[in-house]
Design a protein around this motif. Structure first.
Motif, mmCIF file in Angstrom:
data_model
loop_
_atom_site.group_PDB
_atom_site.id
_atom_site.type_symbol
_atom_site.label_atom_id
_atom_site.label_comp_id
_atom_site.label_asym_id
_atom_site.label_seq_id
_atom_site.Cartn_x
_atom_site.Cartn_y
_atom_site.Cartn_z
ATOM 1 N N SER A 10 15.523 -1.324 -11.167
ATOM 2 C CA SER A 10 14.605 -2.117 -11.690
ATOM 3 C C SER A 10 13.616 -2.799 -10.760
ATOM 4 C CB SER A 10 15.136 -3.124 -13.081
ATOM 5 O OG SER A 10 15.837 -3.737 -11.998
ATOM 6 N N ALA A 11 12.996 -2.342 -9.937
ATOM 7 C CA ALA A 11 13.035 -2.998 -8.909
ATOM 8 C C ALA A 11 11.168 -3.857 -8.774
ATOM 9 C CB ALA A 11 13.300 -3.104 -7.583
ATOM 10 N N SER A 12 10.618 -4.789 -8.359
ATOM 11 C CA SER A 12 9.566 -4.323 -8.966
ATOM 12 C C SER A 12 8.696 -5.730 -8.459
ATOM 13 C CB SER A 12 8.631 -5.159 -10.704
ATOM 14 O OG SER A 12 9.370 -6.478 -11.112
ATOM 15 N N GLY A 13 7.256 -5.510 -8.448
ATOM 16 C CA GLY A 13 6.801 -6.686 -7.234
ATOM 17 C C GLY A 13 5.927 -6.740 -6.197
ATOM 18 N N ASP A 14 6.037 -7.697 -5.259
ATOM 19 C CA ASP A 14 5.583 -7.032 -3.549
ATOM 20 C C ASP A 14 5.801 -8.409 -3.068
ATOM 21 O OD1 ASP A 14 3.366 -8.527 -3.259
ATOM 22 O OD2 ASP A 14 2.540 -7.467 -5.162
ATOM 23 N N LEU A 15 5.910 -8.503 -1.682
ATOM 24 C CA LEU A 15 6.123 -9.647 -0.836
ATOM 25 C C LEU A 15 4.595 -11.114 -0.779
ATOM 26 C CD1 LEU A 15 7.912 -8.453 2.364
ATOM 27 C CD2 LEU A 15 8.528 -8.919 0.030
ATOM 28 N N THR A 16 3.725 -10.261 -1.498
ATOM 29 C CA THR A 16 2.720 -11.185 -1.063
ATOM 30 C C THR A 16 2.682 -12.323 -2.804
ATOM 31 O OG1 THR A 16 1.138 -9.648 -2.655
ATOM 32 C CG2 THR A 16 0.922 -9.828 -0.482
ATOM 33 N N GLY A 17 3.622 -11.790 -3.824
ATOM 34 C CA GLY A 17 4.286 -12.463 -4.663
ATOM 35 C C GLY A 17 4.654 -12.638 -5.066
ATOM 36 N N SER A 18 5.956 -12.120 -5.530
ATOM 37 C CA SER A 18 7.154 -12.444 -6.273
ATOM 38 C C SER A 18 8.106 -10.822 -6.835
ATOM 39 C CB SER A 18 7.836 -12.944 -6.963
ATOM 40 O OG SER A 18 7.715 -13.061 -8.170
ATOM 41 N N PRO B 162 0.927 -1.451 0.127
ATOM 42 C CA PRO B 162 -0.052 0.057 0.652
ATOM 43 C C PRO B 162 0.827 1.557 -0.396
ATOM 44 C CG PRO B 162 0.476 -1.279 2.044
ATOM 45 C CD PRO B 162 0.563 -1.844 1.339
ATOM 46 N N PRO B 163 0.178 2.530 0.119
ATOM 47 C CA PRO B 163 0.746 3.571 -0.160
ATOM 48 C C PRO B 163 1.836 3.631 1.393
ATOM 49 C CG PRO B 163 -1.156 4.117 -1.134
ATOM 50 C CD PRO B 163 -1.185 2.476 -1.101
ATOM 51 N N ALA B 164 2.847 4.119 1.202
ATOM 52 C CA ALA B 164 4.113 4.408 2.157
ATOM 53 C C ALA B 164 4.802 3.041 2.484
ATOM 54 C CB ALA B 164 3.828 5.340 3.077
ATOM 55 N N ALA B 165 4.222 1.506 1.998
ATOM 56 C CA ALA B 165 4.644 0.693 2.747
ATOM 57 C C ALA B 165 5.679 0.074 1.669
ATOM 58 C CB ALA B 165 3.631 -0.094 2.564
ATOM 59 N N CYS B 166 5.985 1.160 0.521
ATOM 60 C CA CYS B 166 7.131 -0.074 -0.280
ATOM 61 C C CYS B 166 8.107 1.228 -1.123
ATOM 62 C CB CYS B 166 6.518 -0.807 -1.282
ATOM 63 S SG CYS B 166 5.656 -2.451 -1.234
ATOM 64 N N THR B 167 9.789 1.092 -1.593
ATOM 65 C CA THR B 167 10.275 1.967 -1.811
ATOM 66 C C THR B 167 10.698 0.614 -2.929
ATOM 67 O OG1 THR B 167 11.824 1.667 0.051
ATOM 68 C CG2 THR B 167 10.166 3.278 0.155
ATOM 69 N N THR B 168 11.052 1.467 -4.209
ATOM 70 C CA THR B 168 11.618 0.853 -5.412
ATOM 71 C C THR B 168 12.786 1.132 -5.784
ATOM 72 O OG1 THR B 168 10.371 1.542 -7.083
ATOM 73 C CG2 THR B 168 10.125 -0.757 -5.653
ATOM 74 N N THR B 169 14.554 1.260 -6.338
ATOM 75 C CA THR B 169 15.108 1.996 -7.070
ATOM 76 C C THR B 169 15.324 1.267 -7.856
ATOM 77 O OG1 THR B 169 15.961 2.842 -5.365
ATOM 78 C CG2 THR B 169 16.673 3.225 -6.794
ATOM 79 N N PHE C 102 22.852 0.723 -9.368
ATOM 80 C CA PHE C 102 21.994 0.047 -8.114
ATOM 81 C C PHE C 102 20.524 -0.151 -8.372
ATOM 82 C CE2 PHE C 102 20.666 1.226 -3.432
ATOM 83 C CZ PHE C 102 20.768 0.785 -2.683
ATOM 84 N N ASN C 103 20.116 -1.308 -7.967
ATOM 85 C CA ASN C 103 18.730 -1.652 -8.082
ATOM 86 C C ASN C 103 17.723 -2.158 -6.589
ATOM 87 O OD1 ASN C 103 18.242 -1.632 -10.875
ATOM 88 N ND2 ASN C 103 20.439 -2.573 -10.343
ATOM 89 N N SER C 104 16.969 -1.507 -5.708
ATOM 90 C CA SER C 104 16.526 -1.974 -4.593
ATOM 91 C C SER C 104 15.033 -1.838 -4.837
ATOM 92 C CB SER C 104 17.100 -0.806 -3.677
ATOM 93 O OG SER C 104 16.135 -0.032 -3.792
ATOM 94 N N PHE C 105 14.450 -3.270 -3.295
ATOM 95 C CA PHE C 105 13.416 -3.135 -3.091
ATOM 96 C C PHE C 105 13.280 -2.983 -1.529
ATOM 97 C CE2 PHE C 105 9.968 -6.091 -1.720
ATOM 98 C CZ PHE C 105 8.842 -5.321 -2.092
#
Length: 225
Positions: free
Chosen positions: A90-98, A81-88, A107-110
């Motif tokens: 090429s990072a994509s996805g979320d912890l509910t999937g992959s 949800p908003p403010a719960a994830c940050t990416t830099t 530098f690529n970060s999630f």
């Protein structure tokens, strides 16, 4: 007899193709498990963080890290949800999937917040293409506490719990515990497990079935001959 030889050759070809299709790639695949009981009851918020750095500096996109099968031992993922994830990068996805990171940027970060349970585990599928120039791409995993990484014994000072320099086809997986001189959180180093058994692709199963049927035909033809 010539017909039998032709059929036998075809069977061998099918078996070879099926076997090659079923062989796993040269990726480094392993499981990571962290005992997160020391985090339970603390204020947080806590977040899972991954980084993939391009060693060549050319953002060549030659390596990818895919993280999946997240389990939280009674906790849960937020699902970005908003403010719960940050990416830099090429990072994509979320912890509910992959989650996927490719070194198409330097530098690529999630990072994603999660509700703490008694364990955190996931599967890492990391390609192992070496960069030219002597500086390898690096994959890393950290846990954040209220926006900052939990201090660890990582000798490079990056406060990672896990770090992999992609310097060979079978890179070394380094793990680090929390640093007791800089934090009161007694977090042990992650436990690394073997890769899960691969499931044959449907196409491979069909090839194997065809090969078995053909083998039966060869045996019958030999008996009749």
């Amino acid at each position: 007899m010539n017909a039998i030889r032709v059929v036998t050759a075809c069977v061998l070809l099918i078996v070879a193709v099926a076997a090659s299709a079923g062989i796993a790639s040269a990726d480094s695949i392993f499981t990571v498990t962290v005992n997160t009981v020391p985090l339970m009851g603390l204020v947080g918020p806590f977040a899972v963080a991954f980084q993939l750095t391009d060693g060549s500096g050319l953002a060549d996109g030659n390596n990818t890290a895919i993280l999946s099968n997240f389990l939280f031992g009674g906790g849960s993922a937020t699902g970005c949800p908003p403010a719960a994830c940050t990416t830099t990068g090429s990072a994509s996805g979320d912890l509910t999937g992959s989650v996927k990171l490719t070194d198409t940027d330097f530098f690529n970060s999630f990072a994603e917040q999660f509700t703490v349970g008694n364990t955190l585990s996931f599967i890492v599928d990391l390609t192992t293409n070496m960069d030219a120039g002597g500086t390898p791409d690096t994959f890393a995993f950290s846990l954040f506490d209220n926006g900052s990484p939990i201090p660890t014994l990582d000798p490079l000072g990056a406060d990672t719990l896990l770090s992999v320099d992609i310097s060979s086809a079978s890179p070394t997986i380094l793990t680090f515990a929390a640093d007791p001189s800089r934090t009161t959180i007694s977090l042990a180093a992650p436990v690394i497990g073997a890769a899960p058994s691969p499931v044959p692709e449907p196409g491979t199963l069909w090839l194997m079935a065809i090969a078995l049927v053909a083998l039966v035909g060869v045996r019958r033809a030999r008996r009749q001959a």
